[in-house]
Design a protein around this motif. Sequence first.
Motif, PDB file in Angstrom:
ATOM      1  N   ARG A  42      38.803  18.258  30.993  1.00 13.03           N
ATOM      2  CA  ARG A  42      39.705  18.293  32.087  1.00 13.03           C
ATOM      3  C   ARG A  42      38.937  17.842  33.542  1.00 13.03           C
ATOM      4  O   ARG A  42      39.389  17.350  34.365  1.00 13.03           O
ATOM      5  CB  ARG A  42      40.421  19.500  32.330  1.00 13.03           C
ATOM      6  CG  ARG A  42      41.639  19.481  31.269  1.00 13.03           C
ATOM      7  CD  ARG A  42      42.195  21.192  31.069  1.00 13.03           C
ATOM      8  NE  ARG A  42      42.727  21.507  32.543  1.00 13.03           N
ATOM      9  CZ  ARG A  42      43.459  22.476  32.683  1.00 13.03           C
ATOM     10  NH1 ARG A  42      43.362  23.647  31.693  1.00 13.03           N
ATOM     11  NH2 ARG A  42      43.745  22.738  33.853  1.00 13.03           N
ATOM     12  N   GLU A  46      39.065  14.755  36.176  1.00 14.41           N
ATOM     13  CA  GLU A  46      39.407  14.928  37.617  1.00 14.41           C
ATOM     14  C   GLU A  46      38.508  13.869  38.254  1.00 14.41           C
ATOM     15  O   GLU A  46      38.867  13.300  39.238  1.00 14.41           O
ATOM     16  CB  GLU A  46      38.888  16.277  38.102  1.00 14.41           C
ATOM     17  CG  GLU A  46      39.790  17.316  37.584  1.00 14.41           C
ATOM     18  CD  GLU A  46      39.210  18.780  37.966  1.00 14.41           C
ATOM     19  OE1 GLU A  46      38.012  18.970  38.640  1.00 14.41           O
ATOM     20  OE2 GLU A  46      40.033  19.814  37.612  1.00 14.41           O
ATOM     21  N   HIS A  55      41.621  11.363  27.527  1.00 17.66           N
ATOM     22  CA  HIS A  55      42.748  11.940  27.475  1.00 17.66           C
ATOM     23  C   HIS A  55      42.815  12.071  25.982  1.00 17.66           C
ATOM     24  O   HIS A  55      43.744  13.073  25.466  1.00 17.66           O
ATOM     25  CB  HIS A  55      43.849  10.760  27.989  1.00 17.66           C
ATOM     26  CG  HIS A  55      44.086  11.073  29.599  1.00 17.66           C
ATOM     27  ND1 HIS A  55      44.566  11.818  30.338  1.00 17.66           N
ATOM     28  CD2 HIS A  55      43.647  10.409  30.391  1.00 17.66           C
ATOM     29  CE1 HIS A  55      44.753  12.063  31.506  1.00 17.66           C
ATOM     30  NE2 HIS A  55      44.003  10.894  31.894  1.00 17.66           N
ATOM     31  N   LEU A  58      40.817  15.013  24.762  1.00  9.04           N
ATOM     32  CA  LEU A  58      41.775  16.062  25.313  1.00  9.04           C
ATOM     33  C   LEU A  58      43.035  16.610  24.526  1.00  9.04           C
ATOM     34  O   LEU A  58      43.169  17.819  24.061  1.00  9.04           O
ATOM     35  CB  LEU A  58      42.068  16.005  26.647  1.00  9.04           C
ATOM     36  CG  LEU A  58      42.828  17.100  27.395  1.00  9.04           C
ATOM     37  CD1 LEU A  58      41.968  18.580  27.192  1.00  9.04           C
ATOM     38  CD2 LEU A  58      43.002  17.033  28.926  1.00  9.04           C
ATOM     39  N   TYR A  62      43.580  19.961  22.547  1.00  4.28           N
ATOM     40  CA  TYR A  62      45.032  20.941  22.532  1.00  4.28           C
ATOM     41  C   TYR A  62      45.413  21.100  21.303  1.00  4.28           C
ATOM     42  O   TYR A  62      45.950  21.991  20.884  1.00  4.28           O
ATOM     43  CB  TYR A  62      45.742  20.314  23.584  1.00  4.28           C
ATOM     44  CG  TYR A  62      45.374  20.385  25.011  1.00  4.28           C
ATOM     45  CD1 TYR A  62      45.343  21.711  25.443  1.00  4.28           C
ATOM     46  CD2 TYR A  62      45.640  19.301  25.987  1.00  4.28           C
ATOM     47  CE1 TYR A  62      44.967  21.940  26.833  1.00  4.28           C
ATOM     48  CE2 TYR A  62      45.264  19.683  27.379  1.00  4.28           C
ATOM     49  CZ  TYR A  62      45.115  20.645  27.890  1.00  4.28           C
ATOM     50  OH  TYR A  62      44.845  20.997  29.027  1.00  4.28           O
ATOM     51  N   ARG A  70      51.127  19.875  25.050  1.00  2.00           N
ATOM     52  CA  ARG A  70      50.097  19.374  25.753  1.00  2.00           C
ATOM     53  C   ARG A  70      49.353  18.303  25.092  1.00  2.00           C
ATOM     54  O   ARG A  70      48.908  17.228  25.699  1.00  2.00           O
ATOM     55  CB  ARG A  70      49.150  20.304  26.516  1.00  2.00           C
ATOM     56  CG  ARG A  70      49.562  21.328  27.431  1.00  2.00           C
ATOM     57  CD  ARG A  70      48.729  22.310  27.676  1.00  2.00           C
ATOM     58  NE  ARG A  70      49.144  23.187  28.980  1.00  2.00           N
ATOM     59  CZ  ARG A  70      48.484  23.930  29.573  1.00  2.00           C
ATOM     60  NH1 ARG A  70      47.097  24.012  29.056  1.00  2.00           N
ATOM     61  NH2 ARG A  70      48.762  24.605  30.652  1.00  2.00           N
ATOM     62  N   GLU A  74      48.819  14.176  26.491  1.00  6.07           N
ATOM     63  CA  GLU A  74      47.389  13.740  26.677  1.00  6.07           C
ATOM     64  C   GLU A  74      47.699  12.220  25.899  1.00  6.07           C
ATOM     65  O   GLU A  74      47.102  11.237  26.293  1.00  6.07           O
ATOM     66  CB  GLU A  74      46.730  14.505  26.290  1.00  6.07           C
ATOM     67  CG  GLU A  74      46.253  15.735  27.296  1.00  6.07           C
ATOM     68  CD  GLU A  74      45.999  15.300  28.787  1.00  6.07           C
ATOM     69  OE1 GLU A  74      45.313  14.231  28.990  1.00  6.07           O
ATOM     70  OE2 GLU A  74      46.437  16.069  29.506  1.00  6.07           O
TER      71      GLU A  74
END
Length: 143
Positions: A42, A46, A55, A58, A62, A70, A74
């Motif tokens: 995450r 950013e 992504h 991630l 998740y 989630r 992603e």
Amino acid sequence: MQQFASGGDSGYSIAVTTDGSFRVSGSFARGQSLCDAILSYRRALEVQPYYAEAHNNLGQAYEAVGELKRAEMEYRTAVEVDSSLAPAWYNLAISRERSGDRLQALTAYDRALELLSMPDWLEHPESTKFKQKARMGKERLGR
């Protein structure tokens, strides 16, 4: 190179290189808390929100902690950012299959297989594995 995420004693770091890409040192899969991995990805996003591989990774983190909605979000973002990222299409297919959306799962499996047959992916070390799993997914769905 600017380091912006680190796992402290867990032995990993994520850094932005001068060309704007990421370099990951260590492993999120071996011994590190998945929560730390999620936090690190995450933070990475950013800094560089259009990094499709982050992504996708991630999403996998998740998924590993059971946050399936989630994870799918992603995977969708990964393929929107880079429509040629075959592993993200494969992961999206699995996610859609799990949620019962047969048509979207088949579409994602087809896209993954199409990409995995292209020259850029033919030499990828996991290309054969992804192709085989995508074909098996399509068979499960009766196609």
